[in-house]
Design an enzyme around this catalytic site. Sequence first.
Site, PDB file in Angstrom:
ATOM      1  CG  HIS A  25      -0.207  -0.289   2.522  1.00 21.10           C
ATOM      2  ND1 HIS A  25       0.706   0.601   3.058  1.00 21.10           N
ATOM      3  CD2 HIS A  25      -0.239  -1.344   3.375  1.00 21.10           C
ATOM      4  CE1 HIS A  25       1.178   0.113   4.188  1.00 21.10           C
ATOM      5  NE2 HIS A  25       0.639  -1.078   4.403  1.00 21.10           N
ATOM      6  N   GLY A  65       1.985   3.102   2.221  1.00 19.98           N
ATOM      7  CA  GLY A  65       3.004   3.124   3.274  1.00 19.98           C
ATOM      8  C   GLY A  65       4.283   2.450   2.793  1.00 19.98           C
ATOM      9  CG  HIS A  66       4.316  -1.762   2.044  1.00 22.93           C
ATOM     10  ND1 HIS A  66       3.004  -2.140   2.054  1.00 22.93           N
ATOM     11  CD2 HIS A  66       4.906  -2.447   3.053  1.00 22.93           C
ATOM     12  CE1 HIS A  66       2.802  -3.029   3.015  1.00 22.93           C
ATOM     13  NE2 HIS A  66       3.944  -3.230   3.646  1.00 22.93           N
ATOM     14  CG  ASP A 108       4.789  -1.707  12.128  1.00 27.33           C
ATOM     15  OD1 ASP A 108       3.879  -2.391  12.593  1.00 27.33           O
ATOM     16  OD2 ASP A 108       4.828  -1.394  10.913  1.00 27.33           O
TER      17      ASP A 108
HETATM   18  P1  AMP Z   1       4.977  -4.852   6.701  1.00 33.59           P
HETATM   19  O1  AMP Z   1       4.854  -5.310   5.290  1.00 33.59           O
HETATM   20  O2  AMP Z   1       3.653  -4.578   7.364  1.00 33.59           O
HETATM   21  O3  AMP Z   1       5.905  -5.687   7.525  1.00 33.59           O
HETATM   22  O4  AMP Z   1       5.655  -3.414   6.632  1.00 33.59           O
HETATM   23  C1  AMP Z   1       6.874  -3.222   5.979  1.00 33.59           C
HETATM   24  C2  AMP Z   1       7.403  -1.872   6.343  1.00 33.59           C
HETATM   25  O5  AMP Z   1       6.460  -0.866   5.955  1.00 33.59           O
HETATM   26  C3  AMP Z   1       7.610  -1.720   7.849  1.00 33.59           C
HETATM   27  O6  AMP Z   1       8.787  -0.977   8.091  1.00 33.59           O
HETATM   28  C4  AMP Z   1       6.392  -0.940   8.266  1.00 33.59           C
HETATM   29  O7  AMP Z   1       6.590  -0.169   9.431  1.00 33.59           O
HETATM   30  C5  AMP Z   1       6.179  -0.050   7.063  1.00 33.59           C
HETATM   31  N1  AMP Z   1       4.804   0.426   7.017  1.00 33.59           N
HETATM   32  C6  AMP Z   1       3.678  -0.323   7.127  1.00 33.59           C
HETATM   33  N2  AMP Z   1       2.581   0.476   7.094  1.00 33.59           N
HETATM   34  C7  AMP Z   1       3.031   1.748   6.994  1.00 33.59           C
HETATM   35  C8  AMP Z   1       2.403   3.030   6.931  1.00 33.59           C
HETATM   36  N3  AMP Z   1       1.081   3.170   6.967  1.00 33.59           N
HETATM   37  N4  AMP Z   1       3.185   4.117   6.830  1.00 33.59           N
HETATM   38  C9  AMP Z   1       4.536   3.992   6.804  1.00 33.59           C
HETATM   39  N5  AMP Z   1       5.190   2.827   6.848  1.00 33.59           N
HETATM   40  C10 AMP Z   1       4.453   1.717   6.944  1.00 33.59           C
END
Ligand code: AMP
Length: 280
Positions: A33, A35-36, A149
């Site tokens: 999404h 964020g990634h 996180d």
């Molecule tokens: P994940 O795939 O959920 O393990 O997340 C991968 C990376 O993306 C981690 O460093 C998360 O903290 C970051 N991340 C996930 N959601 C967001 C968001 N909404 N905004 C910023 N970074 C994010």
Amino acid sequence: MKTLSNIKAVQKILAPLRGKKRIGFVPTMGAFHEGHLALMRRAERECDFVVVSLFVNPLQFGPKEDFAAYPRSVPSDRKMAQEAGVDLLWTPTAEEIYPSPYRTFVDVEEITRRWEGAVRPGHFRGVATVVAKLLQVVQPDRAYFGQKDYQQTRVLRQMVKDLHFPVSIRILPTVREKDGVAMSSRNQRLSPAERAAAPILFRALTQAETRVRQGIHESRPLLKEVAALIQSEPLARIDYIALCDPASLEPIEKIQKEAVFLLAVKIGSVRLIDNLLIRI
Ligand code: AMP
């Protein structure tokens, strides 16, 4: 963009680049999404070669957690990563990451004791172990993580320092939907009614911030008000809310200069976390 699974193949691509190109690394569990994508785009701007790992790490999920139900969408992830300027998408297999017998783990102490660590025993051991292994393979100059996180960022900073990983850790702000909901792969699992209830987390955090700005600096009244607001949402159940020291993550009684609000709330069956850093 190349997509590779095999560790040796990834190392073969990266070996000739070391010392010549700045390597940026974004570890993820996929279901991308904004964020990634923000992390990938920043890595693309700051580095010459960007590696993204996509691995739903079984070790960081408890036996009763949502490992099987975690959203997976590799074909669309590949497309999004390519558009964000990623050079190498690494999709390791669990068999290669944890060959049997597997015996080596990374435990970061103290800072993992509370909050997510207390609710999800073994979670940070899984996170620290996999990130250590991913860093060891990629050996990036910079690694990018989201503030979403928050506790994880503190745990990984500590690990990188303690284990002398020669990497600079970059933490980027939480990317949110228009209504304030922090983007998360798990949001996909919210029903329409649950999705409508999800902004309560951000509303609670912004309300707390407003109160701090109005001069309320003591934890007790702040947390009481935030809890009451969340409890006014019938679909929400609080796991924890806390006002903590941003470095140690120990609870504080009063904000001196800086604090972080951490919260974890179940909306129906989906557990959401969010946080807000406050400086006064
Ligand atoms: P994940 O795939 O959920 O393990 O997340 C991968 C990376 O993306 C981690 O460093 C998360 O903290 C970051 N991340 C996930 N959601 C967001 C968001 N909404 N905004 C910023 N970074 C994010």
